[in-house]
Motif scaffolding. Structure first.
Motif, PDB file in Angstrom:
ATOM      1  N   ALA A   1      20.316  57.324  27.384  1.00  0.00           N
ATOM      2  CA  ALA A   1      19.319  56.334  27.775  1.00  0.00           C
ATOM      3  C   ALA A   1      19.921  55.199  28.580  1.00  0.00           C
ATOM      4  O   ALA A   1      19.240  54.569  29.373  1.00  0.00           O
ATOM      5  CB  ALA A   1      18.619  55.797  26.538  1.00  0.00           C
ATOM      6  N   ASP A   2      21.203  54.922  28.409  1.00  0.00           N
ATOM      7  CA  ASP A   2      21.792  53.802  29.133  1.00  0.00           C
ATOM      8  C   ASP A   2      21.917  54.073  30.633  1.00  0.00           C
ATOM      9  O   ASP A   2      22.125  53.157  31.409  1.00  0.00           O
ATOM     10  CB  ASP A   2      23.158  53.442  28.555  1.00  0.00           C
TER      11      ASP A   2
ATOM     12  N   ARG B   1      12.860  51.875  27.271  1.00  0.00           N
ATOM     13  CA  ARG B   1      11.589  51.825  28.002  1.00  0.00           C
ATOM     14  C   ARG B   1      11.756  52.484  29.359  1.00  0.00           C
ATOM     15  O   ARG B   1      12.786  52.323  30.016  1.00  0.00           O
ATOM     16  CB  ARG B   1      11.145  50.377  28.196  1.00  0.00           C
ATOM     17  N   PRO B   2      10.708  53.168  29.833  1.00  0.00           N
ATOM     18  CA  PRO B   2      10.783  53.747  31.180  1.00  0.00           C
ATOM     19  C   PRO B   2      10.922  52.657  32.241  1.00  0.00           C
ATOM     20  O   PRO B   2      10.453  51.536  32.063  1.00  0.00           O
ATOM     21  CB  PRO B   2       9.444  54.465  31.337  1.00  0.00           C
ATOM     22  N   ILE B   3      11.565  52.993  33.340  1.00  0.00           N
ATOM     23  CA  ILE B   3      11.627  52.118  34.509  1.00  0.00           C
ATOM     24  C   ILE B   3      10.457  52.520  35.398  1.00  0.00           C
ATOM     25  O   ILE B   3      10.266  53.701  35.681  1.00  0.00           O
ATOM     26  CB  ILE B   3      12.969  52.290  35.239  1.00  0.00           C
ATOM     27  N   GLU B   4       9.672  51.535  35.825  1.00  0.00           N
ATOM     28  CA  GLU B   4       8.465  51.829  36.594  1.00  0.00           C
ATOM     29  C   GLU B   4       8.394  50.985  37.854  1.00  0.00           C
ATOM     30  O   GLU B   4       8.971  49.899  37.914  1.00  0.00           O
ATOM     31  CB  GLU B   4       7.226  51.565  35.743  1.00  0.00           C
ATOM     32  N   GLY B   5       7.661  51.486  38.828  1.00  0.00           N
ATOM     33  CA  GLY B   5       7.408  50.739  40.049  1.00  0.00           C
ATOM     34  C   GLY B   5       6.152  51.266  40.703  1.00  0.00           C
ATOM     35  O   GLY B   5       5.690  52.366  40.383  1.00  0.00           O
ATOM     36  N   ALA B   6       5.580  50.474  41.598  1.00  0.00           N
ATOM     37  CA  ALA B   6       4.349  50.894  42.263  1.00  0.00           C
ATOM     38  C   ALA B   6       4.219  50.187  43.607  1.00  0.00           C
ATOM     39  O   ALA B   6       4.780  49.108  43.817  1.00  0.00           O
ATOM     40  CB  ALA B   6       3.145  50.579  41.390  1.00  0.00           C
ATOM     41  N   VAL B   7       3.478  50.819  44.508  1.00  0.00           N
ATOM     42  CA  VAL B   7       3.164  50.232  45.806  1.00  0.00           C
ATOM     43  C   VAL B   7       1.772  50.711  46.209  1.00  0.00           C
ATOM     44  O   VAL B   7       1.362  51.820  45.843  1.00  0.00           O
ATOM     45  CB  VAL B   7       4.222  50.619  46.868  1.00  0.00           C
TER      46      VAL B   7
ATOM     47  N   ARG C   1       7.591  56.558  37.512  1.00  0.00           N
ATOM     48  CA  ARG C   1       8.084  56.195  36.189  1.00  0.00           C
ATOM     49  C   ARG C   1       9.293  57.072  35.902  1.00  0.00           C
ATOM     50  O   ARG C   1       9.220  58.294  35.961  1.00  0.00           O
ATOM     51  CB  ARG C   1       6.991  56.434  35.153  1.00  0.00           C
ATOM     52  N   ILE C   2      10.431  56.432  35.637  1.00  0.00           N
ATOM     53  CA  ILE C   2      11.636  57.160  35.261  1.00  0.00           C
ATOM     54  C   ILE C   2      11.648  57.179  33.738  1.00  0.00           C
ATOM     55  O   ILE C   2      11.776  56.140  33.093  1.00  0.00           O
ATOM     56  CB  ILE C   2      12.910  56.505  35.810  1.00  0.00           C
ATOM     57  N   THR C   3      11.499  58.359  33.172  1.00  0.00           N
ATOM     58  CA  THR C   3      11.372  58.471  31.719  1.00  0.00           C
ATOM     59  C   THR C   3      12.678  58.846  31.037  1.00  0.00           C
ATOM     60  O   THR C   3      12.790  58.730  29.817  1.00  0.00           O
ATOM     61  CB  THR C   3      10.292  59.499  31.342  1.00  0.00           C
TER      62      THR C   3
END
Length: 146
Positions: free
Chosen positions: A10-11, A18-24, A143-145
């Motif tokens: 996970a590191d 938590r997932p890393i998320e982004g949006a455009v 979303r990077i899970t």
């Protein structure tokens, strides 16, 4: 994806579990059906995500069936960016013409400067909505899970 020599944990891609998320969001003059077709015809990704890219991150190869993708369609890509080279295997998880296109990618990045390859799982989701002028509002989220 299980591969020998791949670093897991996970590191590497998650912060605090938590997932890393982004949006455009972008507006296109193209109608929702035309935007959907450009997304669901996977072989067009090599053109707009590869050959036409001016940045350093781009697709290099695409192995995908011809025609419009539907849920369960699988495809593979390779590419390069400033960090290294990547190889991906993806599966389409949702495909609603003119509205939604989503796929999940299992990715492996091999760093340019050595080190162990890193793998992660990404969910890519495009939502398309008609605008009052006949164009489209396109929302992309990732979303990077893992």
């Amino acid at each position: 994806m299980s591969m020998t020599g791949i670093q897991r944990g996970a590191d590497n891609s998650l912060r605090g579990g938590r997932p890393i998320e982004g949006a455009v969001q972008k507006v296109s003059q193209a109608a929702p059906q035309a935007v959907y077709k450009a997304l669901a015809d996977l072989n067009t990704h090599l053109e707009w995500g590869g050959r036409r890219r001016s940045g350093k991150s781009r697709l290099l190869t695409m192995d995908a069936p011809a025609g419009l993708a539907s849920p369960g369609t699988e495809f593979a890509t390779t590419g390069a960016d400033t960090i290294g080279r990547f190889s991906d295997h993806s599966v389409v998880t949702e495909a609603t013409p003119g509205r939604v296109f989503e796929f999940v990618t299992e990715a492996v990045l091999t760093p340019k400067r050595g080190g162990r390859p890193v793998e992660w799982t990404l969910v890519h989701r495009y939502e398309i909505a008609a605008t009052a002028t006949g164009g489209s509002q396109v929302s992309y989220a990732y979303r990077i899970t893992r």
